[in-house]
Design a protein around this motif. Sequence first.
Motif, mmCIF file in Angstrom:
data_model
loop_
_atom_site.group_PDB
_atom_site.id
_atom_site.type_symbol
_atom_site.label_atom_id
_atom_site.label_comp_id
_atom_site.label_asym_id
_atom_site.label_seq_id
_atom_site.Cartn_x
_atom_site.Cartn_y
_atom_site.Cartn_z
ATOM 1 N N LYS A 46 0.714 -1.333 -0.118
ATOM 2 C CA LYS A 46 -0.060 -0.052 0.043
ATOM 3 C C LYS A 46 0.785 1.466 -0.053
ATOM 4 O O LYS A 46 0.083 2.373 -0.196
ATOM 5 C CB LYS A 46 -0.799 -0.030 1.165
ATOM 6 N N ASN A 47 2.154 1.226 0.234
ATOM 7 C CA ASN A 47 2.992 2.186 0.148
ATOM 8 C C ASN A 47 4.115 2.236 -1.012
ATOM 9 O O ASN A 47 4.991 2.902 -1.018
ATOM 10 C CB ASN A 47 3.889 2.335 1.410
ATOM 11 N N THR A 48 3.870 1.339 -1.846
ATOM 12 C CA THR A 48 5.148 1.098 -2.890
ATOM 13 C C THR A 48 5.094 2.358 -3.911
ATOM 14 O O THR A 48 6.218 2.863 -4.109
ATOM 15 C CB THR A 48 4.714 -0.101 -3.792
ATOM 16 N N THR A 49 4.014 2.617 -4.467
ATOM 17 C CA THR A 49 3.880 3.859 -5.288
ATOM 18 C C THR A 49 4.456 5.086 -4.823
ATOM 19 O O THR A 49 5.270 5.838 -5.377
ATOM 20 C CB THR A 49 2.592 4.178 -5.780
ATOM 21 N N GLU A 50 4.344 5.343 -3.397
ATOM 22 C CA GLU A 50 4.698 6.661 -2.616
ATOM 23 C C GLU A 50 6.204 6.493 -2.630
ATOM 24 O O GLU A 50 7.118 7.535 -2.817
ATOM 25 C CB GLU A 50 3.775 6.599 -1.513
ATOM 26 N N THR A 93 7.632 7.203 -5.927
ATOM 27 C CA THR A 93 7.803 8.762 -6.067
ATOM 28 C C THR A 93 8.861 9.600 -5.402
ATOM 29 O O THR A 93 9.390 10.368 -6.077
ATOM 30 C CB THR A 93 6.305 9.201 -5.810
ATOM 31 N N ASP A 109 0.098 5.273 -0.786
ATOM 32 C CA ASP A 109 -0.168 5.192 -2.149
ATOM 33 C C ASP A 109 -1.662 5.948 -2.452
ATOM 34 O O ASP A 109 -1.738 6.786 -3.546
ATOM 35 C CB ASP A 109 -0.241 4.095 -3.068
ATOM 36 N N CYS A 164 -0.606 9.629 -3.939
ATOM 37 C CA CYS A 164 -0.520 9.517 -5.303
ATOM 38 C C CYS A 164 -1.736 9.042 -6.025
ATOM 39 O O CYS A 164 -1.721 9.321 -7.199
ATOM 40 C CB CYS A 164 0.575 8.310 -5.683
ATOM 41 N N ASP A 177 -2.509 2.885 -7.252
ATOM 42 C CA ASP A 177 -2.005 1.466 -6.539
ATOM 43 C C ASP A 177 -1.043 0.913 -7.406
ATOM 44 O O ASP A 177 -1.036 0.920 -8.495
ATOM 45 C CB ASP A 177 -3.216 0.345 -6.322
ATOM 46 N N ALA A 178 0.086 0.410 -6.479
ATOM 47 C CA ALA A 178 1.438 -0.064 -7.277
ATOM 48 C C ALA A 178 1.055 -1.620 -7.791
ATOM 49 O O ALA A 178 1.524 -1.928 -8.725
ATOM 50 C CB ALA A 178 2.465 -0.372 -6.311
#
Length: 409
Positions: free
Chosen positions: A44-48, A51, A393, A397, A400-401
């Motif tokens: 749940k924190n991958t895209t962030e 970034t 995410d 952002c 979702d990744a």
Amino acid sequence: MELSTTVSELRYALDTFFFLMSGALVMWMAAGFAMLEAGLVRSKNTTEILTKNLCLYAIACTTYLVVGYNIMYVDNTAGGIMPSIGALIGTQSEGADHSLESDFFFQVVFVATAMSVVSGAVAERMKLWSFLVFSVILTAFIYPMEGYWTWGGGFLSEAGFSDFAGSGIVHMAGASAALAGVLLLGARKGKYGKKGQIYPIPGSNMPLATLGTFILWFGWFGFNGGSQLMISDFENATAVGQIFLNTNAAAAAGAITALFVCKTTWGKADLTMILNGALAGLVAITADPLSPSPLAAVSIGALAGGIVVFSIVAFDKIKIDDPVGAISVHGVCGLFGLMVVPFNNPDATFGAQLFGAVVIFAWVFGSSLVVWSILKTTMGIRVTEDEELEGMDVHDCGIDAYPEFVSVK
């Protein structure tokens, strides 16, 4: 054209190309940090976190060009404390071994590396925009100041402090900034119990974390090898070969030691610890990858690989939450790397190494603590409990990744 002029131009071209290719390898380490951190945080924190890594690199390249390089290298007094404050990278000096532009490129990717250390340690609960504001200040001012004191010919350099490729100047500095942020930020929700329990929060993607480690290992050959600065004669070319050998040997020994420490301590081969063991070996050998014999490099890497495992556990016991182990890998093992330099380099002394380490830590930790505190008071540095639970995410952002699979019945 005289033969001597032709040879001089060829050496200039070769050393410039060597600098640029080494810088490109270090730039690729940005991808390594991104993949490693993306693998070690929850999905749940991958895209962030991706970034953060892309944006911090872009910020570092811009701020270091506009002001940071000038603070670190241009028109400074030898042995001084306060640098000259100007803009851009100065002018090419006559008789230089390589182009000024290649020197800037090689240096700017080191700045980004220091900032990348911070991103993993504060992951999963820091506000994106507060992190980016801090990135501007670290890369424009905090890092260049201590860079001037050391590589820029300032007072630490005059005092005999030795750090070949940045165990302290880059890695420990990044960890010091990270520690200041983590102390003010606090631990992730659910990481520690009221009675001292420690609850593991597994990363989402071990293949990505492993890929990131191999990318970092690969890029480190440019990090350490390029720090020789030249390759166009017999002595320097031989030195670069030695640096590559020792860098690789230390990383391998660090991974092996971490493997055996995990097996003997917990009965399991903990992949995350093994990855950090390899990185610990790389960080430790960076302070001096040239002077040690190959067996000495193995010893340095092996010790660092053991130290990092116990350091990660120790930080957890005192409730300092570091999702990727960055403070242990880059801070504790960076300090270790600095302090073992005199064992192999007769020109270095323990007193000078300790003095340099204390100054770098005090400056970066202290100034970072002030900046983080101001950000905490003004913008805030931590997301709300609901936002942390939902994931960075979605909040930061909107992407979702790993979009959920749809099951078809």
